[in-house]
Design an enzyme around this catalytic site. Structure first.
Site, PDB file in Angstrom:
ATOM      1  N   ASP A  33      -6.808   3.236   0.601  1.00  0.00           N
ATOM      2  CA  ASP A  33      -7.904   2.263   0.577  1.00  0.00           C
ATOM      3  C   ASP A  33      -8.607   2.242  -0.772  1.00  0.00           C
ATOM      4  O   ASP A  33      -9.442   3.098  -1.059  1.00  0.00           O
ATOM      5  CB  ASP A  33      -8.903   2.627   1.697  1.00  0.00           C
ATOM      6  CG  ASP A  33     -10.087   1.678   1.746  1.00  0.00           C
ATOM      7  OD1 ASP A  33     -11.112   2.038   2.357  1.00  0.00           O
ATOM      8  OD2 ASP A  33      -9.992   0.585   1.148  1.00  0.00           O
ATOM      9  N   ASP A 218      -9.017  -4.698  -2.793  1.00  0.00           N
ATOM     10  CA  ASP A 218      -9.261  -3.774  -1.690  1.00  0.00           C
ATOM     11  C   ASP A 218      -8.061  -3.694  -0.751  1.00  0.00           C
ATOM     12  O   ASP A 218      -7.929  -4.496   0.178  1.00  0.00           O
ATOM     13  CB  ASP A 218     -10.502  -4.227  -0.915  1.00  0.00           C
ATOM     14  CG  ASP A 218     -10.895  -3.222   0.167  1.00  0.00           C
ATOM     15  OD1 ASP A 218     -11.935  -3.442   0.816  1.00  0.00           O
ATOM     16  OD2 ASP A 218     -10.164  -2.230   0.361  1.00  0.00           O
TER      17      ASP A 218
END
Ligand SMILES: O=C(CN1CCCCC1)Nc1ccc2c(c1)OCO2
Length: 327
Positions: A33, A218
């Site tokens: 992430d 992201d």
């Protein structure tokens, strides 16, 4: 050097990508992430009601584990999910790239969406450690720890649509992309791989957004979350589109052909999505949920997997730049 490469396998609904990571000799499937900076795993010290179905890390079975006495962590994500627990240090191996003393966070509690996502055993935060939640002292990410030992201070993400892709630490593999890599400067002051994104295109027509929030790359977010005026402009060109608050976003008839959508990556490249690549999910026999949605005035535009999986992405910790290439 310490280069490493691992698979990035899409979850069934492509809501996230999971990669095998070995911690203290134990292997778990973790969600890489770039939108956060905590490395945490489901652990044997969680209530079974929360860890059922998951692989868990058992610190007492690791000969290289050391406790970070008195430390704790607690994180909440943009989707409302959360986790918290204790901290230690262990050897982390990602596809051969190894950090001998990585701060590793063990969950003692997680929110429901983590429990129900049984394929996800935790997260590898690849954002900047200024947003790491460990107290009393923030700790570095895996990438920050290994960066100086890599052939190049970079990692790349080749996420694929309904296929296994890869994360690569230390090299930019020319076989994974075509043409040029279009780099833009990153502002890391908010802890994200953040860059300017002031224009967008709908069906090839370029516009300037009114608020033009900066964007972040992201990998941990499924959707593309743009400023609300940009989302409204896009779905204004989709005749069956409505904003359905019960679904939490724009939906439309699955048979409708969607216009292209382009978003600026810095000032000299527009990443363009084909209409066919924009639907995120089918929610009933006729209705589809869009992969582009508004950020509810959040003040940042989030370039998630819907966009990233159409490109080869380069996160350069040396130059502090982010780049995309076609593939
Ligand atoms: O929360 C996330 C990503 N997050 C990554 C770690 C696992 C749980 C999901 N993304 C996100 C970021 C901003 C948002 C949002 C979702 O919904 C509204 O705004």
């Amino acid at each position: 050097n310490e280069n490493g490469e691992v698979d990035a396998a899409p979850e069934s609904n492509e809501s996230e990508y999971l990669s095998p990571v070995t911690v203290g000799g134990q292997s778990l499937n973790l969600d890489f992430d770039t939108g956060s900076a905590d490395f945490w795993m489901f652990s044997s010290s969680m209530p079974l009601s929360q860890s059922q179905g998951h692989s868990t890390f058992n610190a007492s079975k690791s000969s290289t584990w050391s406790v970070y006495k008195g430390a704790s962590w607690e994180i909440s994500y943009g989707d409302g999910s959360s986790a918290s627990g204790t901290v230690g240090f262990d050897t982390v191996d990602i596809g051969g790239a190894t950090v001998t003393s990585q701060a590793v966070e063990l969950a003692t509690g997680v929110s429901g969406s983590f429990t129900s996502d049984v394929n996800n055993d935790g997260l590898v935060g690849l954002g900047f450690s200024s947003i790491n939640t460990i107290q009393p002292q923030q700790q570095k990410t895996f990438f920050e720890n290994i960066m100086d030992d890599l052939e190049q201070p970079v990692f790349t993400a080749d996420l694929e649509d309904n296929a296994t892709g890869s994360y690569n630490f230390g090299t930019i593999d020319p076989s994974e992309y075509t043409g040029d890599i279009h780099f833009t400067a990153v502002d890391k002051s908010n802890g994200f791989w953040e860059f300017a994104s002031d224009t967008y295109t709908v069906g090839g027509n370029k516009s300037q957004c009114q608020t033009c929030s900066p964007a972040i790359a992201d990998t941990g977010t499924s959707l593309v979350l743009v400023d609300d005026d940009v989302a409204a402009a896009y779905y204004g060109q989709v005749s069956s589109a409505v904003y359905d608050s019960s679904q939490g976003g724009y939906t439309y008839n699955c048979t409708e052909s969607l216009p292209t959508f382009g978003i600026a990556i810095g000032s000299d490249y527009t990443a363009t999505l084909q209409g066919a690549d924009i639907t995120f999910a089918q929610i009933d026999s006729q209705t589809c949920f869009g992969g582009i949605q508004g950020n509810s005035g959040g003040g940042i535009q989030i370039m998630g997997d819907i966009l990233l999986k159409q490109f080869f992405a380069v996160f350069d910790g040396g130059n502090e730049t982010f780049g995309v290439a076609e593939k």
